[in-house]
Design a protein around this motif. Structure first.
Motif, mmCIF file in Angstrom:
data_model
loop_
_atom_site.group_PDB
_atom_site.id
_atom_site.type_symbol
_atom_site.label_atom_id
_atom_site.label_comp_id
_atom_site.label_asym_id
_atom_site.label_seq_id
_atom_site.Cartn_x
_atom_site.Cartn_y
_atom_site.Cartn_z
ATOM 1 N N GLN A 53 -5.992 -2.130 1.333
ATOM 2 C CA GLN A 53 -5.320 -1.328 0.292
ATOM 3 C C GLN A 53 -5.264 0.149 0.622
ATOM 4 O O GLN A 53 -4.523 0.892 -0.007
ATOM 5 C CB GLN A 53 -5.973 -1.543 -1.067
ATOM 6 C CG GLN A 53 -7.368 -0.991 -1.173
ATOM 7 C CD GLN A 53 -7.825 -0.833 -2.627
ATOM 8 O OE1 GLN A 53 -7.307 0.003 -3.355
ATOM 9 N NE2 GLN A 53 -8.770 -1.647 -3.037
ATOM 10 N N LYS A 54 -6.049 0.603 1.616
ATOM 11 C CA LYS A 54 -5.977 2.023 1.965
ATOM 12 C C LYS A 54 -4.552 2.406 2.371
ATOM 13 O O LYS A 54 -4.162 3.546 2.277
ATOM 14 C CB LYS A 54 -6.962 2.353 3.103
ATOM 15 C CG LYS A 54 -6.526 1.904 4.473
ATOM 16 C CD LYS A 54 -7.662 1.733 5.432
ATOM 17 C CE LYS A 54 -8.317 0.399 5.193
ATOM 18 N NZ LYS A 54 -9.376 0.048 6.116
ATOM 19 N N SER A 55 -3.766 1.427 2.813
ATOM 20 C CA SER A 55 -2.404 1.738 3.255
ATOM 21 C C SER A 55 -1.504 2.092 2.070
ATOM 22 O O SER A 55 -0.548 2.860 2.237
ATOM 23 C CB SER A 55 -1.824 0.557 4.034
ATOM 24 O OG SER A 55 -1.855 -0.608 3.234
ATOM 25 N N GLY A 148 -4.429 1.371 19.514
ATOM 26 C CA GLY A 148 -3.781 1.873 18.302
ATOM 27 C C GLY A 148 -2.559 2.671 18.695
ATOM 28 O O GLY A 148 -2.407 3.031 19.868
ATOM 29 N N HIS A 149 -1.708 2.957 17.707
ATOM 30 C CA HIS A 149 -0.488 3.717 18.043
ATOM 31 C C HIS A 149 -0.848 5.148 18.416
ATOM 32 O O HIS A 149 -0.037 5.881 18.985
ATOM 33 C CB HIS A 149 0.516 3.681 16.881
ATOM 34 C CG HIS A 149 0.065 4.392 15.644
ATOM 35 N ND1 HIS A 149 0.131 5.752 15.506
ATOM 36 C CD2 HIS A 149 -0.482 3.948 14.490
ATOM 37 C CE1 HIS A 149 -0.338 6.108 14.325
ATOM 38 N NE2 HIS A 149 -0.723 5.024 13.685
ATOM 39 N N HIS A 150 -2.084 5.556 18.100
ATOM 40 C CA HIS A 150 -2.558 6.906 18.429
ATOM 41 C C HIS A 150 -4.055 6.813 18.649
ATOM 42 O O HIS A 150 -4.709 5.932 18.084
ATOM 43 C CB HIS A 150 -2.246 7.846 17.247
ATOM 44 C CG HIS A 150 -2.462 9.288 17.539
ATOM 45 N ND1 HIS A 150 -3.707 9.873 17.521
ATOM 46 C CD2 HIS A 150 -1.579 10.270 17.862
ATOM 47 C CE1 HIS A 150 -3.593 11.160 17.820
ATOM 48 N NE2 HIS A 150 -2.309 11.420 18.031
ATOM 49 N N ILE A 302 1.771 12.757 5.766
ATOM 50 C CA ILE A 302 1.100 13.499 6.845
ATOM 51 C C ILE A 302 1.260 12.835 8.213
ATOM 52 O O ILE A 302 0.908 13.414 9.242
ATOM 53 C CB ILE A 302 -0.405 13.702 6.508
ATOM 54 C CG1 ILE A 302 -0.977 14.870 7.317
ATOM 55 C CG2 ILE A 302 -1.204 12.427 6.704
ATOM 56 C CD1 ILE A 302 -2.361 15.313 6.913
ATOM 57 N N ARG A 303 1.820 11.629 8.260
ATOM 58 C CA ARG A 303 1.846 10.864 9.519
ATOM 59 C C ARG A 303 2.520 11.617 10.679
ATOM 60 O O ARG A 303 1.976 11.647 11.786
ATOM 61 C CB ARG A 303 2.499 9.492 9.324
ATOM 62 C CG ARG A 303 1.779 8.618 8.288
ATOM 63 C CD ARG A 303 2.241 7.176 8.307
ATOM 64 N NE ARG A 303 1.736 6.486 9.469
ATOM 65 C CZ ARG A 303 2.446 6.174 10.516
ATOM 66 N NH1 ARG A 303 3.730 6.438 10.554
ATOM 67 N NH2 ARG A 303 1.900 5.573 11.541
ATOM 68 N N PRO A 304 3.691 12.248 10.480
ATOM 69 C CA PRO A 304 4.287 12.963 11.617
ATOM 70 C C PRO A 304 3.392 14.100 12.122
ATOM 71 O O PRO A 304 3.202 14.257 13.325
ATOM 72 C CB PRO A 304 5.607 13.496 11.045
ATOM 73 C CG PRO A 304 5.928 12.561 9.921
ATOM 74 C CD PRO A 304 4.602 12.194 9.325
HETATM 75 N N1 LLP Z 1 -8.897 -3.393 8.332
HETATM 76 C C1 LLP Z 1 -9.645 -2.309 8.591
HETATM 77 C C2 LLP Z 1 -11.101 -2.438 8.657
HETATM 78 C C3 LLP Z 1 -9.030 -1.061 8.786
HETATM 79 O O1 LLP Z 1 -9.774 0.006 9.045
HETATM 80 C C4 LLP Z 1 -7.623 -0.961 8.690
HETATM 81 C C5 LLP Z 1 -6.958 0.325 8.875
HETATM 82 C C6 LLP Z 1 -6.890 -2.132 8.410
HETATM 83 C C7 LLP Z 1 -7.559 -3.329 8.242
HETATM 84 C C8 LLP Z 1 -5.412 -2.132 8.286
HETATM 85 O O2 LLP Z 1 -4.766 -1.722 9.445
HETATM 86 P P1 LLP Z 1 -3.162 -1.856 9.539
HETATM 87 O O3 LLP Z 1 -2.813 -3.315 9.401
HETATM 88 O O4 LLP Z 1 -2.581 -1.058 8.430
HETATM 89 O O5 LLP Z 1 -2.826 -1.304 10.881
HETATM 90 N N2 LLP Z 1 -3.402 6.315 8.794
HETATM 91 C C9 LLP Z 1 -3.025 5.583 9.982
HETATM 92 C C10 LLP Z 1 -3.606 4.195 10.013
HETATM 93 C C11 LLP Z 1 -5.105 4.163 9.812
HETATM 94 C C12 LLP Z 1 -5.638 2.759 9.661
HETATM 95 C C13 LLP Z 1 -7.018 2.749 9.137
HETATM 96 N N3 LLP Z 1 -7.570 1.428 9.058
HETATM 97 C C14 LLP Z 1 -1.491 5.588 10.095
HETATM 98 O O6 LLP Z 1 -0.820 6.184 9.248
HETATM 99 O O7 LLP Z 1 -0.950 5.047 11.040
#
Ligand code: LLP
Length: 417
Positions: A53-55, A148-150, A302-304
């Motif tokens: 859900q952080k997304s 990761g992408h970065h 903030i992503r860019p």
């Molecule tokens: N599980 C864990 C433990 C995580 O830390 C994350 C993301 C996810 C799942 C989900 O990852 P996803 O499927 O969304 O790639 N702010 C950055 C991305 C940081 C991700 C942090 N953790 C961006 O805007 O690209």
């Protein structure tokens, strides 16, 4: 098969965008529920989809997830509270708390609500073990590689703070404190390339067999890419699922216990569902460069600025008169903040990167696309700019799911002492 452009077109008609602008003003986030649902369906072969859900943590988005049987990953007390408000049952495996530290208040909450803890450090296991013997826990294993992408979104290897390096040691602490190990988890980063993503299966197999415990779950973590630009490739989901399903079968038959396979996506479910609509306020020529200044900045997206991320940008003219044969201009799209890095067309190096866009003037609007993941959820009040509204498009209707923060509300933390 994976194309969602038609769903996008349905929400993004000029009439709809103008309606939203009139009703809610700019800037504004808009999400398309149909895209979220379509993305969920692409992963339905996995036993459990756990939304990171952080997304995109709006409670109404979480409610939508719940309707589709999605479970929740929470990484803070605030995220646990959001999940509960959205209707998730804490003691029913609906919520897993994933972290590398356990602050006092969240420790109390997970114990009281019996929320399983996905431990990213040995200290966490000790802290929960002392207070709550028998508590259900996962080990988040750092498989000693990541991607990761970065570089900032790579969560594996010895340059990352995440996960447990030595799962055997974690197991001895789990036994010492009589904790209940229910799952093994790996998440190597966000926006991961396919090759590294597949290596996780091998590492999970090796670690699970070595630990040799009767667990109930394994989690593939998140990290799935989405296409931000037409050049971006996507992971073959059929192949990805098959690889994980085989991994599950091998672990399950070796350990002689039934297993459920989880996936924990954030970006994949919501990224393409969201847009940010902003208004053009100034167009300036600075030497050879043309700057188009809009009313959202990196306080909103903030992503860019942070990663040099690419987001497609399109124009909606205030008036459709005289817009035929508009010239294409190399434009630098920037925000209102008092900081030079407040630019949406920027490279990883921080160097501005003009984009070919139809010529605009003050009063026109820009849509920044694919901002559903890590858009609103990473916003700040920098330069004392309030949080902007969020709207959800569902069943052909727009619904406000977060109103605009007032300046008074923003200042109240300081004025109400
Ligand atoms: N599980 C864990 C433990 C995580 O830390 C994350 C993301 C996810 C799942 C989900 O990852 P996803 O499927 O969304 O790639 N702010 C950055 C991305 C940081 C991700 C942090 N953790 C961006 O805007 O690209």
């Amino acid at each position: 098969m994976y194309d969602i452009s038609n769903i996008k077109k349905k929400m993004l008609t000029r009439d709809n965008v103008i309606y939203l602008i009139k009703k809610y003003k700019t800037p504004i986030w808009v999400y398309n529920a149909d895209i979220i649902i379509k993305q969920i369906k692409k992963l339905e072969k996995f036993d459990i989809i756990r939304f990171a859900q952080k997304s995109c943590s709006n409670i109404h988005i979480l409610k939508l997830m719940k309707q589709y049987n999605i479970k929740i990953d929470a990484v803070s007390l605030g995220e646990i509270k959001r999940a509960i408000l959205a209707g998730f049952q804490p003691n029913n495996n609906d919520i897993v708390f994933t972290s590398d530290i356990l602050e006092e208040k969240v420790l109390q909450e997970v114990i009281q609500k019996k929320i399983p803890v996905n431990a990213g450090s040995i200290d966490m296991l000790k802290q929960i073990g002392k207070k709550s013997p028998g508590h259900p826990v996962w080990i988040r294993i750092n498989p000693r590689f990541g991607n990761g992408h970065h570089i900032k979104t790579n969560t594996g290897g010895d340059t990352s703070k995440h996960g447990i390096w030595n799962p055997i040691k974690a197991l001895s602490i789990i036994n010492q404190y009589k904790l209940n190990l229910i799952g093994l988890h790996m998440h190597i980063g966000s926006g991961v390339n396919t090759e590294n993503l597949y290596q996780v299966c091998e590492s999970m197999k090796k670690n699970a067999i070595q630990l040799n415990q009767k667990i109930k779950f394994i989690s593939a973590g998140g990290g799935l890419k989405i296409p931000y630009s037409s050049k971006d490739t996507e992971t073959d989901l059929e192949d990805y699922f098959n690889k994980w399903n085989n991994t599950k079968k091998i672990i399950s038959s070796t350990l002689k216990c039934p297993l459920k396979l989880e996936i924990e996506p954030g970006r994949f479910l919501v990224g393409q569902s969201g847009i940010l609509i902003s208004k053009v306020y100034a167009v300036k020529n600075m030497g050879k460069n043309t700057f188009v200044l809009i009313n959202s900045g990196f306080n909103d997206l903030i992503r860019p600025t942070l990663y040099g991320s690419y987001h497609k940008i399109t124009v909606i003219y205030n008036s459709i008169k005289n817009t035929k044969n508009t010239p294409i201009i190399k434009s630098i799209i920037a925000g209102p903040l008092c900081e030079s890095g407040d630019v949406f067309t920027i490279k990883k190096t921080g160097i501005i990167f003009p984009r070919n866009l139809p010529k605009v003037k003050p009063g026109d609007y820009l849509i920044i696309h694919d901002t559903g993941a890590y858009g609103s959820s990473m916003s700040s009040n920098y330069n004392s700019r309030p949080f902007i509204p969020e709207v959800l498009y569902k069943n052909g209707k727009f619904k406000l799911i977060r109103r605009r923060q007032t300046i008074q509300e923003m200042l109240s933390l300081e004025t109400s002492l």
